[in-house]
Motif scaffolding. Structure first.
Motif, PDB file in Angstrom:
ATOM      1  N   GLY A  16       1.978   3.262  -8.331  1.00  0.00           N
ATOM      2  CA  GLY A  16       1.220   2.901  -9.317  1.00  0.00           C
ATOM      3  C   GLY A  16       1.897   2.448 -10.830  1.00  0.00           C
ATOM      4  N   ARG A  17       2.631   3.119 -11.228  1.00  0.00           N
ATOM      5  CA  ARG A  17       3.513   2.599 -12.263  1.00  0.00           C
ATOM      6  C   ARG A  17       4.327   1.457 -12.246  1.00  0.00           C
ATOM      7  N   HIS A  18       5.055   1.308 -10.914  1.00  0.00           N
ATOM      8  CA  HIS A  18       5.803  -0.104 -10.718  1.00  0.00           C
ATOM      9  C   HIS A  18       4.775  -1.096 -10.769  1.00  0.00           C
ATOM     10  N   THR A  19       3.798  -1.172 -10.068  1.00  0.00           N
ATOM     11  CA  THR A  19       2.668  -2.451 -10.155  1.00  0.00           C
ATOM     12  C   THR A  19       1.963  -2.479 -11.291  1.00  0.00           C
ATOM     13  N   GLN A  20       1.468  -1.425 -11.717  1.00  0.00           N
ATOM     14  CA  GLN A  20       0.537  -1.533 -12.923  1.00  0.00           C
ATOM     15  C   GLN A  20      -0.863  -1.933 -12.335  1.00  0.00           C
ATOM     16  N   ARG A  21      -1.467  -1.493 -11.172  1.00  0.00           N
ATOM     17  CA  ARG A  21      -2.456  -1.995 -10.578  1.00  0.00           C
ATOM     18  C   ARG A  21      -3.242  -0.944  -9.821  1.00  0.00           C
ATOM     19  N   ASN A  22      -4.242  -1.223  -9.481  1.00  0.00           N
ATOM     20  CA  ASN A  22      -5.217  -0.359  -8.541  1.00  0.00           C
ATOM     21  C   ASN A  22      -4.657  -0.462  -7.231  1.00  0.00           C
ATOM     22  N   PRO A  23      -5.234   0.599  -6.427  1.00  0.00           N
ATOM     23  CA  PRO A  23      -4.658   0.673  -5.139  1.00  0.00           C
ATOM     24  C   PRO A  23      -4.319  -0.571  -4.537  1.00  0.00           C
ATOM     25  N   VAL A  24      -5.446  -1.287  -4.235  1.00  0.00           N
ATOM     26  CA  VAL A  24      -5.508  -2.671  -3.562  1.00  0.00           C
ATOM     27  C   VAL A  24      -4.440  -3.608  -4.139  1.00  0.00           C
ATOM     28  N   GLY A  25      -4.732  -3.755  -5.580  1.00  0.00           N
ATOM     29  CA  GLY A  25      -3.487  -4.967  -6.151  1.00  0.00           C
ATOM     30  C   GLY A  25      -2.167  -4.045  -6.014  1.00  0.00           C
ATOM     31  N   ALA A  26      -1.993  -2.854  -6.094  1.00  0.00           N
ATOM     32  CA  ALA A  26      -0.694  -2.480  -5.935  1.00  0.00           C
ATOM     33  C   ALA A  26      -0.065  -2.658  -4.707  1.00  0.00           C
ATOM     34  N   TRP A  45      -1.956  -4.475   5.082  1.00  0.00           N
ATOM     35  CA  TRP A  45      -1.439  -3.674   4.204  1.00  0.00           C
ATOM     36  C   TRP A  45      -2.538  -3.413   3.166  1.00  0.00           C
ATOM     37  N   THR A  46      -3.384  -4.654   2.645  1.00  0.00           N
ATOM     38  CA  THR A  46      -4.182  -4.560   1.526  1.00  0.00           C
ATOM     39  C   THR A  46      -5.350  -3.907   2.108  1.00  0.00           C
ATOM     40  N   LEU A  47      -5.789  -3.788   3.303  1.00  0.00           N
ATOM     41  CA  LEU A  47      -6.986  -2.935   3.929  1.00  0.00           C
ATOM     42  C   LEU A  47      -6.751  -1.480   3.681  1.00  0.00           C
ATOM     43  N   VAL A  48      -5.424  -1.180   3.530  1.00  0.00           N
ATOM     44  CA  VAL A  48      -5.128   0.436   3.458  1.00  0.00           C
ATOM     45  C   VAL A  48      -5.404   0.525   2.012  1.00  0.00           C
ATOM     46  N   GLY A  49      -5.222  -0.335   0.924  1.00  0.00           N
ATOM     47  CA  GLY A  49      -5.605   0.018  -0.502  1.00  0.00           C
ATOM     48  C   GLY A  49      -7.425   0.059  -0.263  1.00  0.00           C
ATOM     49  N   GLY A  66      -5.122   7.877   5.089  1.00  0.00           N
ATOM     50  CA  GLY A  66      -4.444   7.268   3.810  1.00  0.00           C
ATOM     51  C   GLY A  66      -3.081   7.432   3.513  1.00  0.00           C
ATOM     52  N   ALA A  67      -2.907   8.553   3.627  1.00  0.00           N
ATOM     53  CA  ALA A  67      -1.819   9.434   2.903  1.00  0.00           C
ATOM     54  C   ALA A  67      -0.562   8.814   4.097  1.00  0.00           C
ATOM     55  N   LEU A  68      -0.912   9.047   5.184  1.00  0.00           N
ATOM     56  CA  LEU A  68      -0.037   8.682   6.376  1.00  0.00           C
ATOM     57  C   LEU A  68       0.480   7.094   6.240  1.00  0.00           C
ATOM     58  N   LEU A  69      -0.558   6.391   6.114  1.00  0.00           N
ATOM     59  CA  LEU A  69      -0.216   4.876   6.136  1.00  0.00           C
ATOM     60  C   LEU A  69       0.542   4.442   4.847  1.00  0.00           C
ATOM     61  N   LEU A  70       0.216   5.222   3.641  1.00  0.00           N
ATOM     62  CA  LEU A  70       0.943   4.878   2.417  1.00  0.00           C
ATOM     63  C   LEU A  70       2.379   5.496   2.350  1.00  0.00           C
ATOM     64  N   CYS A  71       2.583   6.491   2.961  1.00  0.00           N
ATOM     65  CA  CYS A  71       3.970   6.923   3.328  1.00  0.00           C
ATOM     66  C   CYS A  71       4.847   6.029   3.962  1.00  0.00           C
ATOM     67  N   ILE A  72       4.200   5.538   5.049  1.00  0.00           N
ATOM     68  CA  ILE A  72       4.909   4.368   5.818  1.00  0.00           C
ATOM     69  C   ILE A  72       5.009   2.980   4.943  1.00  0.00           C
ATOM     70  N   PHE A  73       4.061   2.827   3.994  1.00  0.00           N
ATOM     71  CA  PHE A  73       4.256   1.632   3.257  1.00  0.00           C
ATOM     72  C   PHE A  73       5.310   1.838   2.306  1.00  0.00           C
ATOM     73  N   VAL A  74       5.367   2.907   1.672  1.00  0.00           N
ATOM     74  CA  VAL A  74       6.426   2.970   0.663  1.00  0.00           C
ATOM     75  C   VAL A  74       7.803   3.342   0.987  1.00  0.00           C
TER      76      VAL A  74
END
Ligand code: PFF
Length: 445
Positions: A66-76, A86-90, A385-393
């Motif tokens: 969040g802080r890095h991108t300064q965006r909502n989940p989709v935009g981030a 990946w946008t679908l995960v947001g 959602g958390a599983l996918l976000l872990c993989i993403f980050v």
């Protein structure tokens, strides 16, 4: 900075707002009944382990993103990696926010209504209250409107200002109720139920309930913390900010246990009463205490405050999506999303027709629509959602870049970031994956 976005005024402002999001019905209504139906202390220990080993590293990951991108989940996500998948995960996160808000506000409406019910109709059974559309629907609508009014004020002048007033009040009220609970004759039994584990009843469902509840309680897995993190200035130490939120939330859940179980045992009731625990059992317990009505009113004010600072964050996630990505004004986003949530929340609000639907937590057997929504969106979807976000980050964005953002504003050595990276790449996703597989009975009973 884009108009209609905003920024927290200080670390404290963020911590109170994020703790406001985390601390809610999840801590005071859901934690006690889920603990009660899942056998007490063993569940609490698994829940605490999930908080420390899975949720805390993951909370930092959401903050960093969040802080890095300064965006909502989709935009981030889109800011780091273009591509539909990946946008679908947001998108899943934002949609989960809408769905949680839709049924969460129904229960929040009950809590708000109980402030008045306690005085005006104390003898009315909970089932009659919850199954009456003329009571439940206006309360549901009022709660959505209250949420809208706070969010419309924006990040600093709406959410942060209200959190700074409401959170300390909540803490104070809880301390008063715990002191009352601890002086009851059932205090010892209540403490044992909460802290003396019996692991013999632990199974896949209990473990999933603990993990799902840890995510739910910390507002993780759907981007609320990404969104709140997007309003953080760069000089804030994310370790301290994130750690304080997790600590605060866990403390309040345990405090809710201390507030409720002694009272339940003091009056010889069952802790496994399911979702109605705080609505049915507690008023009965309060009624037997001196000054019971005052205590009950205080309790439901407290529950409503906690719920409001959480519904605000749910609405903020979806609002930030429309403000960032669709260029809507904040006012338009908030009212349109609020109205939409009301409409899709109607089946949940009307699903409490029969009292027996309230008790069972079996998956689809005896469970009402509202609790099916809670299981799918408030439990399963958060873990996925958390599983996918872990993989993403951890794997797509990469620990090196994410770690740089985490390091900003902190003077911890590289070992700290490295440890965190190991958790996000390996420990968290593997554990979440195993718990999900386990739920689908892959390992047998
Ligand atoms: N954490 C909130 C609670 O414990 O009541 C519920 C919640 C709020 C979940 C915001 C998810 C979220 F994004």
């Amino acid at each position: 900075m884009q108009k209609d976005r905003g920024q927290w005024s200080s670390t404290l402002g963020f911590v109170l707002a994020a703790a406001g999001s985390a601390i809610g019905l999840g801590n005071i209504w859901r934690f006690p009944y889920v603990t009660g139906t899942n056998g007490g202390a063993a569940f609490v220990i698994i829940y605490l382990a999930c908080v420390v080993f899975i949720c805390l590293p993951f909370l930092l990951a959401e903050l960093v993103l969040g802080r890095h991108t300064q965006r909502n989940p989709v935009g981030a996500i889109a800011a780091i990696k273009k591509g539909r998948a990946w946008t679908l995960v947001g998108g899943l996160g934002v949609f989960t926010g809408v769905c949680i808000l839709s049924y969460y506000s129904v229960i929040a409406g009950w809590a708000f209504g109980y402030i008045f019910k306690t005085i005006l109709a104390p003898a009315m059974p909970h089932a009659d209250f919850a199954s009456s559309p003329l009571i439940v629907l206006p309360l549901f609508a009022v709660f959505i409107v209250l949420t809208i009014l706070v969010v419309v004020g924006g990040v600093r002048h709406g959410i942060e200002r209200w959190a700074k007033v409401l959170m300390p009040v909540l803490l104070l009220l809880m301390v008063v109720l715990i002191i009352r609970g601890m002086t009851l004759p059932g205090a010892k039994q209540g403490l044992e139920f909460l802290f003396k584990p019996d692991f013999s009843a632990v199974n896949a469902t209990v473990i999933m309930a603990a993990l799902g509840h840890a995510f739910f309680s910390l507002s993780l897995g759907m981007g609320a913390i990404i969104t709140y993190g997007s309003y953080l200035p760069k000089n804030v130490n994310l370790w301290v900010a994130g750690g304080s939120v997790a600590l605060f939330d866990t403390l309040i859940a345990l405090m809710a246990g201390l507030m409720i179980f002694p009272a339940v045992f003091a009056t010889g009731r069952s802790p496994a009463s399911g979702p109605p625990l705080v609505f049915e059992v507690l008023p009965a317990v309060f009624a037997e205490m001196p000054l019971g009505m005052v205590v009950a009113v205080v309790f439901f004010i407290l529950l409503s405050i906690a719920a409001l600072t959480s519904t605000v964050s749910l609405l903020e996630v979806v609002t930030s999506y429309f403000v960032d990505e669709r260029r809507w004004t904040r006012t338009k986003s908030v009212w349109v999303v609020g109205a939409f949530c009301f409409v899709i929340g109607l089946p949940s609000a009307l699903s409490q027709g029969a009292s027996e639907t309230l008790g069972g937590m079996s998956l689809f057997g005896n469970t009402s629509f509202l609790f099916i929504m809670d299981f799918i969106w408030g439990n399963l979807s958060l873990a996925i959602g958390a599983l996918l976000l872990c993989i993403f980050v951890g794997w797509v964005w990469g620990i090196r870049s994410a770690g740089k953002e985490l390091g900003q504003g902190s003077d911890l050595g590289p070992w700290a970031v490295r440890t965190w990276g190991f958790f996000i790449r390996w420990v968290c996703p593997v554990l979440i994956f195993l718990v999900l597989l386990n739920l689908f009975n892959v390992f047998g009973d």
